[in-house]
Design an enzyme around this catalytic site. Structure first.
Site, PDB file in Angstrom:
ATOM      1  N   HIS A  60       0.840  -1.207   0.000  1.00 17.36           N
ATOM      2  CA  HIS A  60       0.000   0.000   0.000  1.00 17.36           C
ATOM      3  C   HIS A  60       0.872   1.253   0.000  1.00 17.36           C
ATOM      4  O   HIS A  60       1.466   1.601   1.014  1.00 17.36           O
ATOM      5  CB  HIS A  60      -0.917   0.009   1.220  1.00 17.36           C
ATOM      6  CG  HIS A  60      -1.938   1.107   1.189  1.00 17.36           C
ATOM      7  ND1 HIS A  60      -3.199   0.969   1.707  1.00 17.36           N
ATOM      8  CD2 HIS A  60      -1.884   2.367   0.687  1.00 17.36           C
ATOM      9  CE1 HIS A  60      -3.876   2.102   1.535  1.00 17.36           C
ATOM     10  NE2 HIS A  60      -3.092   2.966   0.923  1.00 17.36           N
ATOM     11  N   LEU A  63       2.533   6.732  -5.078  1.00 14.98           N
ATOM     12  CA  LEU A  63       3.741   7.266  -5.737  1.00 14.98           C
ATOM     13  C   LEU A  63       3.457   8.582  -6.456  1.00 14.98           C
ATOM     14  O   LEU A  63       4.377   9.225  -6.943  1.00 14.98           O
ATOM     15  CB  LEU A  63       4.318   6.232  -6.711  1.00 14.98           C
ATOM     16  CG  LEU A  63       4.846   4.950  -6.051  1.00 14.98           C
ATOM     17  CD1 LEU A  63       5.381   3.981  -7.107  1.00 14.98           C
ATOM     18  CD2 LEU A  63       5.927   5.266  -5.028  1.00 14.98           C
ATOM     19  N   ARG A  64       2.179   8.962  -6.561  1.00 14.53           N
ATOM     20  CA  ARG A  64       1.775  10.295  -7.043  1.00 14.53           C
ATOM     21  C   ARG A  64       2.003  10.557  -8.527  1.00 14.53           C
ATOM     22  O   ARG A  64       1.692  11.643  -8.988  1.00 14.53           O
ATOM     23  CB  ARG A  64       2.455  11.417  -6.246  1.00 14.53           C
ATOM     24  CG  ARG A  64       2.275  11.331  -4.735  1.00 14.53           C
ATOM     25  CD  ARG A  64       0.839  11.425  -4.324  1.00 14.53           C
ATOM     26  NE  ARG A  64       0.689  11.547  -2.867  1.00 14.53           N
ATOM     27  CZ  ARG A  64      -0.380  11.132  -2.195  1.00 14.53           C
ATOM     28  NH1 ARG A  64      -1.391  10.555  -2.840  1.00 14.53           N
ATOM     29  NH2 ARG A  64      -0.462  11.283  -0.899  1.00 14.53           N
ATOM     30  N   ASP A 305       1.284   2.657   3.610  1.00 17.61           N
ATOM     31  CA  ASP A 305       0.403   3.746   3.185  1.00 17.61           C
ATOM     32  C   ASP A 305       1.216   5.027   2.963  1.00 17.61           C
ATOM     33  O   ASP A 305       0.782   6.134   3.301  1.00 17.61           O
ATOM     34  CB  ASP A 305      -0.738   3.990   4.186  1.00 17.61           C
ATOM     35  CG  ASP A 305      -1.864   4.852   3.586  1.00 17.61           C
ATOM     36  OD1 ASP A 305      -1.775   5.207   2.386  1.00 17.61           O
ATOM     37  OD2 ASP A 305      -2.822   5.158   4.321  1.00 17.61           O
TER      38      ASP A 305
END
Lengths: 424, 310
Positions: A60, A63-64, A305
């Protein structure tokens, strides 16, 4: 290549012994008692005094890329993952555009391959645009390389959409990762609801917002006869609900984050937005329940996360700042800390970031035996170090552990036999 | 006692002794406010910037008069919610104000936590004029000032707060302050307007108003926001007024000497009827008068005016 003299710890085989590992062609060619290695031309890596672990799998992360490269991109995220000993990263679909079609999936995979520092396996969206209405092209995305589907960041609010999504995803053998949160109960909340939120005057997110949705999700999954994976479980109640249906043959699974294992809402008393996460940091009682869940096996995985946010965004008021912390480079040190402070066998914790996520996702990796891909981490269990901002390789520095002293440091990371990180 | 704070962020951080010091100093300033010439040179040459990011009339006016009567220079800035959220962050704005070297920033803000952050990061004094649902410390101090003036004491007084405790910064600050000085505190509201963990607050919790009306020395009626109705905290104003409003019937049940307070602005006919708000038991306007004196006291204490100037 040969990795000599390290202590090999492999949850899949249960092996915990000194060994020399011979690597050729990106795979483990053989594992030998110390000094007995055969073959293995080329580089020799001295792992004396180090632990040799399977490369970690973080199921989870955000990486944008595409769309929010100012927070993080695949290159910086992969470098940070490698520095954390993470060789496989599952990246969530809430990019811009959303990863709800095979073109975006392909572009992420191609970009990650070009970077070459970590194996990036995307999760596709469950629904188009993460809007919870129409199913995304799960089958085509799978052909392009997704390993799971998730609308992470949001719950699938409509139960009938969830039911169809579970049935459809399982048709293609895709695991479904759910962010279980009743948005109507969570409202405008920004932290755990309780005496502290009342004192700080911040809107609260009740534990029931998570627990109610976990129960609903599990009920729908049971009815649809499919497994689900509940991500970032944060309350004792939610974990108990998951534990209660562990015995069914369907295999309901879950993960928890290092920050929920190491921090509580008390961290918020100075309104520091770095600690603003969703689900929120909860109480000490919840934290201990999650740790107990690792000990007794209710918790299957530990996942970061990893959620980078720019300093400008985190500089906003607590009510307005975005939720999320980064976590790649502190995953293994956090696990070590839990091992040392809570007396949980390291092997069990290691399984939560290797064999267990591999099993749930149905992917190769997380193991150290002959023929396996040579993804491995050399870890110095005695090194004491402090996390400072200049050590953070992510573009964003929003770690809740800045200034913390950790025991145990990633010294080197190998991805398919290639060194992708060496500690300075 | 010595006052060592440059800021006032919350009542939670004050000791009982500090609270009583503010009240004592306020009493002397109240006298100045009733003079023909209502101005002393205490803070001459000091600059007080009033930053109001939420609508306010009385609190802003009260702070401004307080500063002016101490001879400080004041600049008041009211910024509407929508415009400040775009572009410049609040910390940018604060640093820009700071660059102009004010001696004190008085801040009202729609979100909790900013005054604490400003107090930590700025070298000037920071006074919280209300932040989100967190605290409104000067309101609590002026409320205590008004109660002490009326009853001559605070310890043992039975103060009942009625209404939206959950979302009210006034209620929070008052609960802390009253408990510190030894008052008995009751809260009266439906469960929807109470914090979920009210049992940890150390106050008496009532869902029925009448028994409390008969017993309290002070009834503090809190303003009911219309938006709480939209959030389903109560069905409508008629029902709210019936169960939790202060009307003539309830006023007639009050103890001899008991008073009515309200932090304003008043929703007439909802939490309080005009007979109650304007009747002889109401000390609402005394609260407003004391507000100026209390704010003078705080500006004086935090900005370190000398005792001789007073």
């Amino acid at each position: 290549m040969i990795v000599k003299g390290g202590r090999l710890i492999d949850p899949a085989s249960g092996r915990d012994a000194l060994a020399d590992i011979v690597i050729a062609g990106g795979r483990i060619e053989g594992i030998f008692p110390p000094g007995k290695a055969k073959g293995g031309g080329g580089e020799t890596i001295d792992a004396t005094g180090l632990w040799v672990l399977p490369g970690l799998i973080d199921m989870h992360a955000h990486l944008r890329e595409p769309g929010q490269e100012y927070k993080e991109d695949i290159a910086s995220g992969s470098a940070a993952a490698a520095a954390g000993g993470i060789t496989t990263v599952v990246c969530m679909a809430n990019t811009d555009p959303v990863n709800d079609n095979p073109t975006v999936t392909r572009s992420i995979i191609d970009r990650a391959r070009a970077v070459g520092l970590a194996r990036v396996l995307p999760a596709g969206a469950i629904t188009m645009g993460l809007e919870g209405r129409r199913l995304a092209e799960m089958g085509l995305m799978k052909r392009s390389g997704i390993v799971a589907v998730s609308d992470d960041g949001r719950p699938v609010e409509d139960a009938s959409v969830l039911r169809r999504a579970l049935e459809y995803a399982s048709t293609f053998g895709l695991p479904v990762i759910l962010h279980s949160e009743d948005k109507s109960l969570a409202g405008k909340g920004v932290m755990n609801e309780g005496p502290l939120s009342a004192r700080l005057g911040l809107p609260g997110i009740p534990a029931a917002a998570e627990e109610a949705m976990v129960c609903r999700d599990l009920a729908v999954a049971r009815y649809a006869k499919t497994p689900v994976h509940i991500t970032h479980v944060s309350t004792g109640g939610a974990l108990a609900a998951i534990g209660a249906c562990k015995e069914t043959s369907l295999g309901m699974t879950c993960d928890v984050t290092p920050h929920h294992l190491l921090l509580t809402e008390e961290a918020l008393s100075a309104y520091d937005t770095v600690f603003k996460v969703n689900p929120p940091l909860r109480t000490e009682k919840d934290r201990l329940a999650l740790i107990e869940g690792i000990r007794n096996g209710t918790v299957d995985c530990i996942a970061t996360d990893h959620a980078p946010h720019a300093a400008d965004e985190k500089a906003l008021d607590f009510d307005l700042a975005p939720f999320g912390v980064i976590g790649f480079q502190t995953l293994l040190p956090a696990i070590m800390k839990i091992h040392l402070e809570h007396d949980i066998p390291f092997m069990r914790l290691l399984a939560c970031v290797t064999t267990n996520p591999a099993r749930i996702l149905g992917i190769e990796g997380g193991v150290l035996f002959e023929g396996a891909r040579a993804d491995l981490v050399l870890f110095d269990p005695k090194a004491v170090w402090t996390l400072t901002e200049d050590r953070v390789l992510s573009k964003s520095k929003n770690s809740p552990f800045l200034g913390w002293q950790f025991t145990g440091k990633v010294v080197r990371t190998l991805l398919e036999g290639r060194t992708v990180h060496v500690a300075d | 006692m010595e006052w060592s704070r440059k800021d006032l962020v919350s009542i939670a951080e004050l000791s009982a002794e500090e609270i009583l010091t503010v009240l004592d100093v306020s009493a002397t300033f109240k006298e100045i406010n009733r003079r023909e010439i209502k101005k002393v040179p205490t803070l001459r040459g000091k600059t007080v910037v009033l930053l109001f990011y939420e609508p306010s009339t009385r609190t802003r006016l009260s702070f401004e008069l307080a500063a002016k009567r101490l001879s400080a220079d004041t600049v008041a800035l009211s910024v509407s919610g929508s415009s400040f959220l775009k572009g410049e962050t609040i910390m940018d704005a604060a640093m820009n104000v700071m660059a102009m070297i004010p001696d004190c920033i008085v801040i009202r803000y729609p979100y909790a936590g900013l005054p604490a952050r400003l107090a930590r990061e700025l070298s000037c004094s920071v006074i919280n004029a209300g932040d989100g649902a967190h605290e409104h410390p000067t309101q609590a101090l002026l409320d205590l000032c008004s109660m002490r003036e009326r009853f001559g004491r605070l310890a043992g007084l039975h103060v009942a707060m009625v209404g939206d405790i959950a979302h009210s910064r006034v209620a929070r600050s008052n609960v802390y302050a009253l408990k510190k000085v030894g008052a008995r505190v009751s809260v009266v509201a439906p469960k929807t307007l109470l914090p979920q963990d009210i049992s940890t607050w150390g106050v008496e919790v009532w869902h029925e108003f009448d028994p409390v009306v008969k017993d309290a020395d002070v009834l503090m009626m809190l303003r009911v926001q219309k938006e709480r109705m939209d959030e389903q905290c109560f069905p409508d104003e008629r029902e709210y007024a019936h169960f939790y409003g202060l009307d003539r019937r309830r006023v007639d049940m009050m103890k001899p000497g008991a008073v009515i307070m309200h932090p304003g602005p008043v929703n007439r006919g909802v939490e309080i009827t005009h007979e109650a708000a304007d009747g002889s038991r109401s000390i609402i306007l005394n609260q407003v008068e004391n507000g100026v004196a209390v704010r003078m006291a705080l500006l004086y204490l935090c900005l370190g005016g000398s005792a001789d100037d007073r």
